[in-house]
Design an enzyme around this catalytic site. Structure first.
Site, PDB file in Angstrom:
ATOM      1  N   LYS A   1       0.021   9.234  -8.009  1.00 61.96           N
ATOM      2  CA  LYS A   1      -0.628  10.477  -8.445  1.00 61.96           C
ATOM      3  C   LYS A   1      -1.992  10.500  -7.787  1.00 61.96           C
ATOM      4  O   LYS A   1      -2.870   9.703  -8.099  1.00 61.96           O
ATOM      5  CB  LYS A   1      -0.777  10.494  -9.976  1.00 61.96           C
ATOM      6  CG  LYS A   1      -1.644  11.636 -10.502  1.00 61.96           C
ATOM      7  CD  LYS A   1      -0.885  12.947 -10.447  1.00 61.96           C
ATOM      8  CE  LYS A   1      -1.705  14.070 -11.089  1.00 61.96           C
ATOM      9  NZ  LYS A   1      -2.858  14.498 -10.283  1.00 61.96           N
TER      10      LYS A   1
ATOM     11  N   GLU B   1       5.969   7.827  -8.311  1.00 60.16           N
ATOM     12  CA  GLU B   1       5.173   8.085  -7.111  1.00 60.16           C
ATOM     13  C   GLU B   1       3.682   8.014  -7.438  1.00 60.16           C
ATOM     14  O   GLU B   1       3.282   8.180  -8.581  1.00 60.16           O
ATOM     15  CB  GLU B   1       5.462   9.494  -6.565  1.00 60.16           C
ATOM     16  CG  GLU B   1       6.898   9.757  -6.204  1.00 60.16           C
ATOM     17  CD  GLU B   1       7.157  11.233  -5.934  1.00 60.16           C
ATOM     18  OE1 GLU B   1       8.184  11.530  -5.311  1.00 60.16           O
ATOM     19  OE2 GLU B   1       6.326  12.082  -6.355  1.00 60.16           O
TER      20      GLU B   1
END
Length: 443
Positions: free
Chosen positions: A151, A149
């Site tokens: 950051k 994902e």
């Protein structure tokens, strides 16, 4: 407090329970005349303390005590003292949000009391944190179907909804609902009756790129309507801890992620499970102005703190060679050592180095001892707290980036700076410039 200090006792007689009893009475003293009574109690306590105990109590009560008992150490100590498993103490702290409350429960009721702690809507849960990874390859290695994902450089949020009642909390469990009305309204409109979501929020520019971190954080203290309108917060949720009456902390992340997508939809953080090209996701995150990526094991539960390899953060490493301008005398276990470094970037026009930050992180015991021996040889002035140095030493600093700042003359400050090593092979003329630091500003 300092006004209450009298002549110290010659011999040590105070016990921990003595001090606890007095402080408990101080806390319970209210109403007319309470200020005078509290002063009497504290004055009597300090008069029974030796000089060392007076110093300890003064710094303890004014928040200046640095004594090195990290929370992880205290959790192990509570477990040992009450004969309960450390994992159970850690879990209770996650739910209660308070180490002292958990310690009292363990002492009074043992395992049964700790098992009574659970998720409550409206009471924030200690957040799960990520450990740093050296590289993307290292982070994904050994995870069959890693979740990768974005950051983001935003503010960590945890939102609780119970019917129409919504609360928004920060990473430190501080409630900010009144400063983030648009987040509360958004969560109130999600397709559920109760939910606890973990995520990030940040303010975006008109073209959708992240604003500097401090601008997002400024929203949490702003009451000016024009600033509120200009800096609307956008949430990006990455975990679901509760949904419609069911707690999800103990189920695997892959299941929590399914619940997250059902309830948060377009507000889920960008990412994929078992992506065909994790490097492309990292590049996409960086191109969008974010910090890097998170790599998560989909088979792990939610647990407060840094839990090994369950969550790993991958960010490009930034280092700068900077000049040491001064050092401050340390506190606590660093008492007697020159510790906190003042760091300067080279002025390309030939002037004095320009201060861009401070750090004591990364300093080993050996470096502290070396600094304390070496720095007085470079002293060009000092006061009670600080030794100012001739700008002759270069130190390599690792950092997460830079941000604008009015605190330092260059208008920029380091983020999360830590010492890597000294560079005796470099002189100050080879240090990085203030322009190099400014070039690290996001956006």
């Amino acid at each position: 407090m300092r006004d209450l200090l009298g002549r110290p006792a010659d011999t040590a007689t105070l016990s921990v329970t003595d001090v606890d009893a007095v402080l408990g009475e101080v806390a319970a003293t209210t109403g007319s005349g309470s200020a005078s009574r509290r002063s009497e109690l504290l004055s009597d306590l300090l008069s029974r303390a030796t000089a060392g105990e007076q110093d300890f109590l003064l710094r303890l009560l004014t928040g200046e005590l640095r004594q090195g008992a990290l929370e992880g150490v205290m959790i192990e100590a509570i477990a040992s003292a009450t004969d309960v498993p450390a994992d159970l103490v850690r879990r209770a702290v996650m739910f209660s949000g308070d180490l002292a409350t958990t310690a009292a429960a363990a002492a009074a009721g043992g395992q049964e009391a700790l098992l009574a702690f659970g998720l409550e809507l409206g009471r924030p849960v200690r957040p799960m944190l990520a450990s740093p990874a050296d590289s993307l390859d290292q982070a994904v290695d050994g995870i069959a179907e890693p979740i990768v994902e974005y950051k983001m450089d935003g503010a960590r949020i945890q939102v609780h909804r119970d019917g129409d009642e919504v609360h928004v909390y920060t990473r430190t469990l501080r409630e900010i609902t009144r400063h983030a009305a648009e987040l509360a309204d958004l969560v109130r409109g999600l397709p559920c009756t109760s939910v606890v979501l973990d995520g990030e929020t940040l303010a975006l520019t008109d073209d959708g790129r992240p604003r500097p971190f401090q601008e997002t954080m400024a929203r949490f203290g702003s009451t000016r309507e024009e600033q509120v309108r200009a800096l609307l917060l956008r949430p990006y949720f990455f975990d679901c801890l509760h949904l419609d009456g069911t707690d999800l902390l103990d189920v695997p992340l892959r299941s929590r992620r399914e619940a997250l997508h059902r309830v948060a939809g377009e507000h889920v953080i960008p990412g994929e499970m078992a992506p065909a090209d994790a490097a492309a996701l990292l590049e996409s995150s960086l191109d969008a102005g974010h910090e890097g990526v998170m790599v998560k094991d989909p088979d792990t539960p939610y647990a407060a703190g840094r839990r090994g390899r369950a969550w790993l953060k991958v960010k490009p490493s930034h280092t700068l060679d900077l000049v040491v301008l001064a050092a401050e005398w340390g506190h606590g276990r660093r008492t007697g050592y020159l510790s906190n470094l003042h760091l300067g970037a080279r002025d390309p026009d030939g002037g004095e180095p320009i201060m861009v930050g401070k750090t004591f992180k990364g300093l080993t015991d050996e470096l502290l001892a070396w600094q304390t021996r070496r720095f007085p040889e470079l002293e060009r002035g000092s006061d009670d707290w600080t030794v100012h140095l001739r700008p002759e030493l270069v130190v390599e600093i690792e950092l997460d980036g830079a941000q604008t700042s009015t605190r330092y003359p260059g208008g920029v400050a380091l983020r999360f700076a830590r010492v890597v090593r000294y560079r005796p092979d470099k002189d100050p003329a080879e240090a990085d410039t203030i322009e190099d630091v400014r070039a690290m500003l996001r956006g």
